[in-house]
Design a protein around this motif. Sequence first.
Motif, PDB file in Angstrom:
ATOM      1  N   ARG A 197       0.841  -1.200   0.000  1.00 30.90           N
ATOM      2  CA  ARG A 197       0.000   0.000   0.000  1.00 30.90           C
ATOM      3  C   ARG A 197       0.878   1.253   0.000  1.00 30.90           C
ATOM      4  N   GLY A 198       1.961   1.233   0.773  1.00 32.70           N
ATOM      5  CA  GLY A 198       2.882   2.358   0.781  1.00 32.70           C
ATOM      6  C   GLY A 198       3.533   2.571  -0.570  1.00 32.70           C
ATOM      7  N   VAL A 199       3.914   1.477  -1.214  1.00 33.84           N
ATOM      8  CA  VAL A 199       4.496   1.570  -2.554  1.00 33.84           C
ATOM      9  C   VAL A 199       3.518   2.243  -3.511  1.00 33.84           C
ATOM     10  N   GLU A 200       2.255   1.870  -3.419  1.00 32.76           N
ATOM     11  CA  GLU A 200       1.229   2.450  -4.292  1.00 32.76           C
ATOM     12  C   GLU A 200       1.032   3.937  -3.983  1.00 32.76           C
ATOM     13  N   LEU A 201       0.983   4.277  -2.697  1.00 29.15           N
ATOM     14  CA  LEU A 201       0.814   5.680  -2.317  1.00 29.15           C
ATOM     15  C   LEU A 201       1.982   6.543  -2.790  1.00 29.15           C
ATOM     16  N   GLY A 202       3.168   5.945  -2.822  1.00 29.58           N
ATOM     17  CA  GLY A 202       4.346   6.681  -3.269  1.00 29.58           C
ATOM     18  C   GLY A 202       4.543   6.636  -4.769  1.00 29.58           C
ATOM     19  N   ASP A 203       3.596   6.033  -5.482  1.00 32.85           N
ATOM     20  CA  ASP A 203       3.675   5.916  -6.940  1.00 32.85           C
ATOM     21  C   ASP A 203       5.001   5.279  -7.349  1.00 32.85           C
ATOM     22  N   ARG A 204       5.289   4.142  -6.727  1.00 27.97           N
ATOM     23  CA  ARG A 204       6.551   3.464  -6.959  1.00 27.97           C
ATOM     24  C   ARG A 204       6.299   2.061  -7.490  1.00 27.97           C
TER      25      ARG A 204
END
Length: 334
Positions: A197-204
């Motif tokens: 989820r963090g990866v998605e929020l960071g557009d990574r």
Amino acid sequence: MTDRSLHLPVASPDSVEQFVEYATLGESCGYEHAWLPETWGRDAVTVLTRIATETDEIGIGPSILNVYSRSPALVGQTAATLQEVSDGRLRLGLGPSGPAVIEGWHGESFDRPLRRTREFIEIVRAVCSGDLVDYDGEIFSLGGFRLRADPPETPIPVDAAGMGPKSVELAGRFADGWHATVFTPDGFGERLEDLERGVELGDRRREDVTATLSLTAAVLEDGDRARELCRNHLAFYVGAMGTYYRESLSRQGYEAEATAIAAAVANDERERVGEIVDDDLLEDFAIVGTPEEASDQLERWDGIDGLDELAVSFPRGATDREVTTTIEALAPDR
């Protein structure tokens, strides 16, 4: 097979040279990294410098440097210097540690750990870029200086440690990797959802963020001795290191056991600890037993989807020979 690394003993060996010997052995056995914790023993930077000068290929890194006892600019300078000394083999692990160490040892207030970790990551990267640092955050504001040395030729990956959902999400959103500890295979999988989820929020991209799990291990011909070491190790962290580890066990379905362990440690009921931490619980958090038993257990951890690196760590109380035996028994090149 999942990459395998060493998480060097948290309890201080007799000398700095023993750390170097473990890392050298790890390099010869094919381990990817030698991670070094920093608690209240020898400082990680000095020991990692010695390891860097005595090895050629194994990656090095602290796991972790806390974000309270040094300034972020100093950590950036330190990282740049270690990268130079190691010829580009550094991977930097950062995290808040916990109140027991930060307040009890460093005398600092354990304030806003997530925000502080995020700002540390951002400032360290700015310092290591070699550009003029101009940072205005909620906790840190600094500017007007740049690194007075050439910036590292090889960019330094910056990882973040985390146990709870928000800290793991932060690692996915802002860091190059996540360092996990005290997880069952199922518990790790649940937190991996927070990382993603963090990866998605960071557009990574997920493949740009590594997931490293530090797993306590004792592999000895005397399986009972191995289990005793790991039982006492788990009990120490759950019972004597604040609430972080207790809460982590509770989130993973062991709330009653975590509470009972904490009470037994507080009352110095060592025999009770042995009853609470039975073999099933122990094998959910460690690789433990004889070489034959450990080989079967290792397959379970190597098969975890989304785990990039398994870092073999060692229980408090393990002797030099027991550490060395475990390193050799779990060596990737075996």
